[in-house]
Write an enzyme that holds these catalytic residues in place. Structure first.
Site, PDB file in Angstrom:
ATOM      1  N   HIS A  10       0.623   9.008  -6.327  1.00  0.00           N
ATOM      2  CA  HIS A  10       1.588  10.494  -6.640  1.00  0.00           C
ATOM      3  C   HIS A  10       1.636  11.006  -7.520  1.00  0.00           C
ATOM      4  O   HIS A  10       1.151  12.404  -8.284  1.00  0.00           O
ATOM      5  CB  HIS A  10       2.572  11.073  -5.665  1.00  0.00           C
ATOM      6  CG  HIS A  10       1.938  10.684  -4.023  1.00  0.00           C
ATOM      7  ND1 HIS A  10       0.722  12.196  -3.701  1.00  0.00           N
ATOM      8  CD2 HIS A  10       1.952  10.659  -2.692  1.00  0.00           C
ATOM      9  CE1 HIS A  10       0.707  12.144  -2.206  1.00  0.00           C
ATOM     10  NE2 HIS A  10       1.561  11.418  -2.107  1.00  0.00           N
ATOM     11  N   TYR A  61      -0.677  21.613  -3.433  1.00  0.00           N
ATOM     12  CA  TYR A  61      -0.169  20.289  -2.114  1.00  0.00           C
ATOM     13  C   TYR A  61      -0.035  21.395  -1.526  1.00  0.00           C
ATOM     14  O   TYR A  61       1.054  21.493  -0.526  1.00  0.00           O
ATOM     15  CB  TYR A  61       1.489  19.926  -2.703  1.00  0.00           C
ATOM     16  CG  TYR A  61       1.499  18.700  -1.563  1.00  0.00           C
ATOM     17  CD1 TYR A  61       0.857  17.192  -2.072  1.00  0.00           C
ATOM     18  CD2 TYR A  61       3.269  18.448  -0.919  1.00  0.00           C
ATOM     19  CE1 TYR A  61       1.176  16.431  -1.085  1.00  0.00           C
ATOM     20  CE2 TYR A  61       3.035  18.011  -0.349  1.00  0.00           C
ATOM     21  CZ  TYR A  61       2.222  16.481  -0.148  1.00  0.00           C
ATOM     22  OH  TYR A  61       2.289  15.811   0.742  1.00  0.00           O
ATOM     23  N   HIS A  99       0.584   3.717  -3.109  1.00  0.00           N
ATOM     24  CA  HIS A  99       0.652   5.224  -2.130  1.00  0.00           C
ATOM     25  C   HIS A  99       1.598   6.459  -3.419  1.00  0.00           C
ATOM     26  O   HIS A  99       1.248   7.168  -3.958  1.00  0.00           O
ATOM     27  CB  HIS A  99       0.691   5.360  -0.957  1.00  0.00           C
ATOM     28  CG  HIS A  99       0.354   6.505  -0.192  1.00  0.00           C
ATOM     29  ND1 HIS A  99      -0.510   7.339   0.387  1.00  0.00           N
ATOM     30  CD2 HIS A  99       0.917   7.860  -0.543  1.00  0.00           C
ATOM     31  CE1 HIS A  99      -0.079   8.601   0.805  1.00  0.00           C
ATOM     32  NE2 HIS A  99       1.206   8.853   0.114  1.00  0.00           N
ATOM     33  N   GLU A 100       3.143   5.899  -3.371  1.00  0.00           N
ATOM     34  CA  GLU A 100       4.161   6.717  -3.938  1.00  0.00           C
ATOM     35  C   GLU A 100       3.298   6.901  -5.404  1.00  0.00           C
ATOM     36  O   GLU A 100       3.629   8.008  -6.085  1.00  0.00           O
ATOM     37  CB  GLU A 100       5.685   6.439  -3.797  1.00  0.00           C
ATOM     38  CG  GLU A 100       5.371   6.602  -2.316  1.00  0.00           C
ATOM     39  CD  GLU A 100       5.093   7.933  -1.799  1.00  0.00           C
ATOM     40  OE1 GLU A 100       5.594   8.619  -2.670  1.00  0.00           O
ATOM     41  OE2 GLU A 100       5.452   7.230  -0.448  1.00  0.00           O
ATOM     42  N   GLU A 133      -3.133  13.776  -1.122  1.00  0.00           N
ATOM     43  CA  GLU A 133      -2.441  12.547   0.398  1.00  0.00           C
ATOM     44  C   GLU A 133      -3.895  11.608  -0.153  1.00  0.00           C
ATOM     45  O   GLU A 133      -3.365  10.052  -0.119  1.00  0.00           O
ATOM     46  CB  GLU A 133      -1.887  12.740   1.051  1.00  0.00           C
ATOM     47  CG  GLU A 133      -0.983  13.734   1.107  1.00  0.00           C
ATOM     48  CD  GLU A 133      -0.101  12.647   1.223  1.00  0.00           C
ATOM     49  OE1 GLU A 133      -0.517  11.369   1.776  1.00  0.00           O
ATOM     50  OE2 GLU A 133       1.089  13.490   0.974  1.00  0.00           O
ATOM     51  N   ASP A 135       0.775  -1.597   0.072  1.00  0.00           N
ATOM     52  CA  ASP A 135      -0.022  -0.172   0.099  1.00  0.00           C
ATOM     53  C   ASP A 135       0.874   1.426  -0.129  1.00  0.00           C
ATOM     54  O   ASP A 135       0.488   2.071  -0.724  1.00  0.00           O
ATOM     55  CB  ASP A 135      -1.089   0.281   1.215  1.00  0.00           C
ATOM     56  CG  ASP A 135      -0.377   0.335   2.333  1.00  0.00           C
ATOM     57  OD1 ASP A 135       0.451  -0.166   2.173  1.00  0.00           O
ATOM     58  OD2 ASP A 135      -0.839   0.068   3.455  1.00  0.00           O
ATOM     59  N   ASP A 175       2.578  21.777   7.638  1.00  0.00           N
ATOM     60  CA  ASP A 175       2.108  20.419   6.832  1.00  0.00           C
ATOM     61  C   ASP A 175       1.299  20.795   5.499  1.00  0.00           C
ATOM     62  O   ASP A 175       1.023  20.267   4.421  1.00  0.00           O
ATOM     63  CB  ASP A 175       1.911  19.506   7.577  1.00  0.00           C
ATOM     64  CG  ASP A 175       1.397  17.854   7.089  1.00  0.00           C
ATOM     65  OD1 ASP A 175       2.292  18.135   5.798  1.00  0.00           O
ATOM     66  OD2 ASP A 175       0.278  17.676   7.128  1.00  0.00           O
ATOM     67  N   GLU A 187       0.901  -0.301   7.840  1.00  0.00           N
ATOM     68  CA  GLU A 187       1.161  -1.190   8.732  1.00  0.00           C
ATOM     69  C   GLU A 187       1.796  -2.352   9.069  1.00  0.00           C
ATOM     70  O   GLU A 187       2.172  -2.570   9.667  1.00  0.00           O
ATOM     71  CB  GLU A 187      -0.527  -2.013   9.634  1.00  0.00           C
ATOM     72  CG  GLU A 187      -0.894  -2.665   8.357  1.00  0.00           C
ATOM     73  CD  GLU A 187      -1.219  -2.735   7.111  1.00  0.00           C
ATOM     74  OE1 GLU A 187      -1.866  -3.493   5.990  1.00  0.00           O
ATOM     75  OE2 GLU A 187      -1.404  -1.325   7.086  1.00  0.00           O
ATOM     76  N   HIS A 224      -0.906  16.049   5.115  1.00  0.00           N
ATOM     77  CA  HIS A 224      -1.388  15.176   5.938  1.00  0.00           C
ATOM     78  C   HIS A 224      -2.529  14.297   7.137  1.00  0.00           C
ATOM     79  O   HIS A 224      -2.774  13.359   7.602  1.00  0.00           O
ATOM     80  CB  HIS A 224      -0.259  14.307   6.106  1.00  0.00           C
ATOM     81  CG  HIS A 224       0.691  14.341   5.301  1.00  0.00           C
ATOM     82  ND1 HIS A 224       2.125  14.671   4.850  1.00  0.00           N
ATOM     83  CD2 HIS A 224       1.225  12.821   4.313  1.00  0.00           C
ATOM     84  CE1 HIS A 224       2.799  14.679   3.880  1.00  0.00           C
ATOM     85  NE2 HIS A 224       2.364  13.205   3.480  1.00  0.00           N
ATOM     86  N   ASP A 273      -8.733  -4.420   5.248  1.00  0.00           N
ATOM     87  CA  ASP A 273      -7.638  -3.881   6.101  1.00  0.00           C
ATOM     88  C   ASP A 273      -7.784  -2.751   5.405  1.00  0.00           C
ATOM     89  O   ASP A 273      -7.373  -2.493   4.712  1.00  0.00           O
ATOM     90  CB  ASP A 273      -6.379  -4.582   5.453  1.00  0.00           C
ATOM     91  CG  ASP A 273      -5.098  -4.231   5.781  1.00  0.00           C
ATOM     92  OD1 ASP A 273      -5.087  -3.074   6.411  1.00  0.00           O
ATOM     93  OD2 ASP A 273      -4.039  -4.675   5.404  1.00  0.00           O
TER      94      ASP A 273
END
Length: 784
Positions: A393, A404, A389-390, A413, A385, A474, A434, A479, A429
């Site tokens: 982006h 951003y 995610h990356e 995000e 995951d 941030d 995790e 985030h 999940d």
């Protein structure tokens, strides 16, 4: 007989934005009223066009500036089939955004798998784009504009802005480089720096700027975005938009054996996967900062040393992520052009070369994974995951390009989290990262889609964090506040229970409808539109809308309004089963309910609307969206339609409250009965004909031609050419009873009109000035 009254555009807008005062005392107030009047004139035009074609006009506004952010209906007088058509359409209707200056220039155009086309345009003044002001024009397969959305800054002033660019682009890049605290170190670029000219609003002041992008990993990892004043060389704004994954994960360690695709060169095995249209390459920085570093290799095909563990998982996971986007959306790499996917593991920040690096990021050209301290992260790229995610982006950067910062950055995000969840493919999940976060603390994660509050994120707008738009803040909480759309996604996913469809909706919203400064409310609208595009007649769009409402984003339809969103022909619920009663509600003054059914043969169709709490009306439309029957009794008297269909086909039913009547307490009952088995076999036959108007026709012209085929249940006409003075001279096609099947103006070519019955009539009428070619019909068809 009463006439159904539609809700005016003015009333619709007043639900969303305050009207300008009616008693101005200064020029500014007069100008504001004039702009509002022009905006309303455009929206009235959109409304008339939409109503004439059986569509519903919907207008969503931007809460910050009151401009429309999303408009749906049937919006264009003539078809939009080229980038130039899209530019002209937007420029002609720019008053809808209350603009004083500029025109719209097409940036890109894409055709999707549904045959719809999407033109991304941006506002340009004196040849210079206005930063963040972009609009997307969406057309169906026939070139009809069914939606317009985006964000426009109405305050951009006219002027000779091109003369203000006294600095050359290469000088702007040097200026941006000079603004960095490099301590005498050289920049090692991973992609060539660029400088784009824009008009930029900085704290209410308009400036000519170069938007400089610099992507590098040394002397520190960066995806720098620097605004350089093009007139005097001053730095207007600078930020490092390196997209990092937030700190979450369990850190369970490395997985077992992976099956890898490798490249054998001169007896040596390299982590280069050549089995996809885009190459996947994995490098190691060997605890340094050089990028991309050295491609991971071995003398045999078993990569089993400790130093290779991170690379094994990253190489495997990157291929999985690539396949997910290719298999589900036919996307070839992050840019959809097959660019090589490069990843680097065991990276360290050059500013702190002796410290483990606890993060992963997309730097604008590749993915980078730190070596991890083992305290926070261990083997970051082992989490599928996180890799998803990356990678997302990168896709966002090439499509919606969500800024951003603040809400658009939080959406950026959130989209990466959502697709990280989809890619991992474990429906229950809801944790992110995790597997690799804090290995000594079991059960924790970076974020939770199910319960964002577990990791200090808000789950509703009531807890939205207004953080400063700085690095320490941030960038406005990108985030932090991502927890709100994440929670909305969780609610939608658990309500819909079909991730295969939901991932298609989210991908279409991201790549087709979202724009640079989209807000949470825009995401809701985009997702609902995408769901209606892909799955009309289902409850998916409504469930997404309700999920966002539950977290405080926008309003919702009452849950008892069973078949929403079914407010247009395109989103009609169905097919209805013959003889079955359906119960639902007209829940507001603007609500309209559409249904459809498929008659298997010609014959009698009956539709009954009973148990009416208020004065409701009933309408029947054929497959072309043309009204063929109606029932408009007064008060709560039941409505009934009996219609004889000449052939099998699709039919639509509309239920609407007279003059805005509605009830949320009592459900109406709708039942349609229609032929369910076919009659004698019928088929189309075609013949060459020559039906033409005079070329050119004259002023004040009116003449009708007729095509008849005795015994046919329907006929068709193929227009090889049609040219009239747009919006003034018309070609109208009717059936033998005078029912209008189609009305055309302007320029069209190679299109067919289908008419029920055995006769079609073609009437050309012109006004007192300006003429055109007229029309030619070269082929007719008849069904019998």
């Amino acid at each position: 007989m009463k006439k159904v009254l539609g809700i005016s555009v003015a009333a619709l807008l007043m639900l969303n934005t305050a009207m300008v005062g009616a008693a101005p005392n200064d020029n500014a107030s007069m100008k504001a009223i004039d702009k509002e009047a022009k905006k309303m004139k455009v929206l009235e035009k959109f409304s008339e066009k939409s109503q004439s074609s059986g569509k519903e006009l919907k207008v969503y506004t931007n809460g910050a500036n009151g401009n429309p952010s999303f408009i749906t209906g049937n919006l264009a007088e003539s078809s939009v089939k080229t980038a130039k058509d899209a530019e002209n359409f937007m420029t002609q209707n720019k008053d809808v955004f209350k603009l004083d200056a500029g025109s719209f220039v097409n940036k890109s155009a894409e055709t999707d798998k549904l045959g719809m086309k999407h033109y991304k345009t941006r506002l340009v003044i004196d040849g210079i784009p206005v930063y963040g002001s972009e609009v997307i024009i969406h057309t169906d397969a026939n070139g009809n504009v069914y939606a317009v959305n985006g964000n426009v800054n109405s305050q951009a002033p006219a002027g000779s802005w091109s003369k203000e660019f006294k600095l050359a682009a290469d000088k702007a890049i040097k200026t941006a480089e000079g603004s960095l605290d490099l301590k005498g170190k050289n920049i090692e670029y991973t992609a060539a720096p660029t400088a784009e000219a824009y008009l930029y609003n900085k704290d209410g002041k308009w400036l000519p700027v170069y938007y400089v992008t610099m992507q590098f990993l040394s002397p520190f990892p960066a995806n720098m975005k620097v605004f350089v004043n093009a007139s005097n060389g001053n730095i207007v704004e600078s930020r490092n938009e390196l997209k990092k994954s937030s700190t979450t994960g369990t850190g369970v360690g490395l997985y077992g054996t992976r099956n890898l695709n490798l490249d054998l060169v001169s007896g040596k095995y390299y982590m280069r996967d050549l089995t996809h249209p885009a190459t996947v390459e994995t490098y190691t920085a060997n605890y340094g900062s050089t990028l991309p570093g050295t491609m991971v290799s071995d003398t045999d095909n078993n990569f089993n040393s400790t130093a290779q563990f991170d690379a094994v998982d990253v190489h495997y996971n990157t291929a999985v992520v690539y396949n997910f986007y290719k298999d589900n959306f036919n996307r070839n790499s992050y840019d959809n052009n097959g660019t090589t996917l490069k990843s680097t593991v065991l990276y360290r920040d050059p500013q702190y070369p002796n410290d483990p690096y606890d993060n992963a990021f997309w730097n604008g050209s590749q993915m980078v994974y730190g070596d991890g301290s083992g305290t926070y992260f261990k083997h970051i790229g082992s989490a599928l995951d996180v890799v998803g995610h990356e990678f997302t982006h990168a896709i966002t950067e090439r499509t919606a390009n969500l800024a951003y910062e603040n809400q658009s950055g939080a959406l950026n995000e959130s989209m990466s989290d959502v697709f990280g969840y989809f890619i991992e493919g474990q429906p229950t999940d809801w944790l992110m990262g995790e597997d690799v976060w804090t290995p000594s603390t079991p059960g924790d994660a970076l974020r939770s889609l199910q319960d964002p509050t577990l990791y200090n994120q808000p789950a509703t707008m009531a807890d939205y964090k207004n953080l400063p738009n700085t690095e320490s803040g941030d960038w406005g909480g990108v985030h932090t506040n991502s927890g709100i759309p994440n929670k909305a996604f969780y609610l939608a996913a658990t309500s819909i229970n079909d991730n295969t469809k939901l991932e298609q909706v989210y991908y279409r919203a991201l790549t087709t409808y979202l724009t640079q400064y989209a807000q949470f409310a825009d995401a809701k609208t985009a997702l609902v539109q995408a769901a209606n595009d892909l799955y009309p007649g289902t409850t998916i769009a409504q469930k997404i809308s309700d999920a966002f409402t539950q977290v405080g984003i926008g309003s919702s339809t009452p849950s008892q309004d069973t078949y929403e969103s079914n407010n247009t022909l395109a989103t009609a619920y169905g097919p209805l089963t013959s003889g079955t009663a359906y119960s639902s509600y007209i829940y507001s003054a603007s609500d309209v309910d559409y249904y459809y059914f498929n008659a298997a043969a010609g014959g009698t169709i009956t539709v009954n609307l009973t148990n009416l709490p208020k004065d409701y009306d009933l309408y029947l439309y054929n497959s072309a969206g043309t009204q063929v029957a109606k029932s408009e009794n007064g008060s709560t008297t039941s409505e009934a339609i009996s219609y004889t269909a000449s052939a099998a086909g699709k039919f639509y039913v509309k239920v609407v409250g007279y003059s805005g009547a509605y009830s949320t307490s009592t459900a109406y009952s709708l039942k349609a009965t229609y032929p369910t088995s076919g009659g004698p076999t019928q088929q189309w036959y075609y013949e060459t004909v020559s039906l033409s108007s005079p070329h050119n026709y004259t002023n004040s012209y009116s003449a009708t031609q007729t095509y008849t085929k005795t015994g046919a249940t329907k006929v068709s006409l193929h227009f090889s050419r049609l040219e009239t003075e747009a919006n003034y001279d018309f070609v109208t096609v009717t059936d033998k009873n005078g029912n209008v099947i189609g009305k055309y103006s302007g320029t069209k070519a190679a299109f067919t009109v289908e008419v029920p019955g055995d006769t079609a009539k073609i009437t050309l009428t012109s006004d007192s000035s300006v003429t055109g070619y007229g029309y030619d019909i070269d082929q007719a068809g008849y069904y019998q």
